[in-house]
Scaffold this active site. Structure first.
Site, PDB file in Angstrom:
ATOM      1  CB  ALA A  54      -0.898  -0.001   1.233  1.00  0.00           C
ATOM      2  CE  LYS A  71       8.544   1.895  -4.476  1.00  0.00           C
ATOM      3  NZ  LYS A  71       7.733   2.569  -3.443  1.00  0.00           N
ATOM      4  CB  CYS A  88      12.324   6.138   0.679  1.00  0.00           C
ATOM      5  SG  CYS A  88      11.071   6.138   1.957  1.00  0.00           S
TER       6      CYS A  88
HETATM    7  C1  LIG Z   1       7.170   2.015   2.060  1.00  0.00           C
HETATM    8  S1  LIG Z   1       5.479   1.648   2.288  1.00  0.00           S
HETATM    9  C2  LIG Z   1       5.099   0.756   0.815  1.00  0.00           C
HETATM   10  C3  LIG Z   1       4.805   1.630  -0.358  1.00  0.00           C
HETATM   11  C4  LIG Z   1       4.282   0.842  -1.544  1.00  0.00           C
HETATM   12  N1  LIG Z   1       5.210  -0.201  -1.940  1.00  0.00           N
HETATM   13  C5  LIG Z   1       4.007   1.730  -2.748  1.00  0.00           C
HETATM   14  O1  LIG Z   1       4.866   1.860  -3.619  1.00  0.00           O
HETATM   15  O2  LIG Z   1       2.923   2.314  -2.823  1.00  0.00           O
HETATM   16  C6  LIG Z   1       5.552   0.359   3.477  1.00  0.00           C
HETATM   17  C7  LIG Z   1       4.213  -0.319   3.702  1.00  0.00           C
HETATM   18  O3  LIG Z   1       4.455  -1.407   4.606  1.00  0.00           O
HETATM   19  C8  LIG Z   1       3.294  -1.604   5.373  1.00  0.00           C
HETATM   20  N2  LIG Z   1       3.729  -2.391   6.543  1.00  0.00           N
HETATM   21  C9  LIG Z   1       4.281  -1.952   7.685  1.00  0.00           C
HETATM   22  N3  LIG Z   1       4.642  -2.994   8.461  1.00  0.00           N
HETATM   23  C10 LIG Z   1       4.315  -4.112   7.769  1.00  0.00           C
HETATM   24  C11 LIG Z   1       4.436  -5.506   8.029  1.00  0.00           C
HETATM   25  N4  LIG Z   1       4.996  -5.948   9.130  1.00  0.00           N
HETATM   26  N5  LIG Z   1       3.987  -6.369   7.103  1.00  0.00           N
HETATM   27  C12 LIG Z   1       3.417  -5.927   5.948  1.00  0.00           C
HETATM   28  N6  LIG Z   1       3.271  -4.617   5.652  1.00  0.00           N
HETATM   29  C13 LIG Z   1       3.720  -3.734   6.542  1.00  0.00           C
HETATM   30  C14 LIG Z   1       2.776  -0.205   5.655  1.00  0.00           C
HETATM   31  O4  LIG Z   1       1.397  -0.231   5.881  1.00  0.00           O
HETATM   32  C15 LIG Z   1       3.142   0.535   4.368  1.00  0.00           C
HETATM   33  O5  LIG Z   1       2.018   0.578   3.517  1.00  0.00           O
END
Ligand SMILES: C[S@@+](CC[C@H](N)C(=O)[O-])C[C@H]1O[C@@H](n2cnc3c(N)ncnc32)[C@H](O)[C@@H]1O
Length: 308
Positions: A119, A123, A237
């Protein structure tokens, strides 16, 4: 949690002075706003038609590199989300370095793909575009409230090969194995910092200390979910070596993983071989560090990992 705002770009990253090349140029780059970058979505549009349509509206799109005809810098476009082309799913505003992550992973058509932390889906949608909506993609994100923007992104951009799941990435079930995996992990987001009003305020955050532990678990699980000869991209990032090289070094110590070259046709620096008295595997120099004064986008890190 102890949050300590850092007011000045001149002091925010002093501790990286010895690892960021041309440090004063780096600091200067944090004082200007991010440019608007767009990806043209091949699932619903063709670049030449979108470029021509936006030109008629007085918006000039400049290709970021000869390598890619889908990635552009937009001039005279402060609010890309207001354009009809946005609602129609022809364009997706995206930091250039974010768009390069899917390009580095390059999933093939008709393959089985996992986006571990998906989310809000920029990507994932790009991966589906590169797969030409074939194969099958699992878009996972732990937080169900973030499944709403994720679903909107996938639907607006015409993605039809995907499902959404809500596992903790580090515990994603080992029932199936994947050809390509993206681990765009939660991180301290240092690379998004630019001076306010448009940049996010940089904060020294003690929660950062726990991030590398989660990141290591996610990376390890991702590797274990790869098919033989499968490929994975680990991305953050942030500039923080403890969330970047150190995490990938951990994987190299734990598993028989390969570090594959990253060939993107844009400027980046090799990963570090040491930091804070920790020496990393020599192969870590095959990872990529993206700095805002070199590429004028969000600071980023990528490691392309292969399973033998
Ligand atoms: C850097 S963002 C990802 C952005 C996404 N790839 C995009 O390009 O739109 C990291 C995501 O990891 C999720 N997240 C955080 N901890 C997590 C976990 N333990 N397992 C899975 N998702 C997790 C968060 O909700 C967040 O949406």
């Amino acid at each position: 949690m102890d949050l300590r705002p850092v007011d000045s770009v001149n002091t925010a990253f002093e501790h990286y002075k010895n690892i960021i090349p041309d440090f004063s140029l780096f600091q200067e780059s944090l004082k200007v706003l991010f440019p608007v970058h767009l990806r043209i979505n091949g699932l619903l549009a063709t670049p030449s038609k979108v470029v021509a349509a936006l030109k008629k509206k007085g918006i000039c799109l400049k290709r970021v590199s000869r390598e890619y005809n889908t990635l552009y810098m937009a001039e005279n476009l402060p609010y890309p989300g207001n354009l009809l082309e946005y609602f129609l799913g022809y364009i997706h505003p995206q930091a250039l370095t974010s768009a390069l992550a899917a390009m580095a992973l390059k999933p093939l058509k008709n393959t089985f793909v996992l986006d571990m932390c998906a989310a809000p889906g920029g990507k994932s949608a790009h991966l589906a575009d590169l797969m030409e909506n074939t194969g099958f993609m699992v878009c996972n994100d732990l937080y169900t409230n973030r499944h709403v923007p994720l679903g909107h992104t996938l639907s607006r951009l015409g993605v039809q090969n995907s499902v959404v799941t809500g596992y903790q990435a580090q515990e994603f079930p080992l029932r199936h194995q994947f050809d390509f995996i993206l681990a765009d992990v939660p991180c301290s987001c240092e690379g998004k910092f630019r001076i306010e009003p448009k940049g996010i305020p940089y904060r020294e955050d003690k929660g950062k200390v726990q991030l590398p532990e989660i990141q290591k678990k996610i990376l390890l699980r991702g590797f274990d979910l790869l098919k033989e000869n499968g490929e994975m991209l680990y991305a953050t990032c942030t500039y923080n070596p403890a969330e970047n090289e150190s995490v990938v070094n951990f994987l190299l110590n734990e598993r028989d993983a390969e570090l594959l070259p990253i060939d993107l046709g844009v400027v980046f620096e090799p990963g570090l071989s040491e930091w804070n008295h920790e020496t990393y595997d020599r192969r870590l120099t095959r990872t990529a560090r993206f700095y805002p004064h070199r590429i004028d986008s969000v600071g980023f890190f990528m490691a392309r990992i292969g399973r033998k």
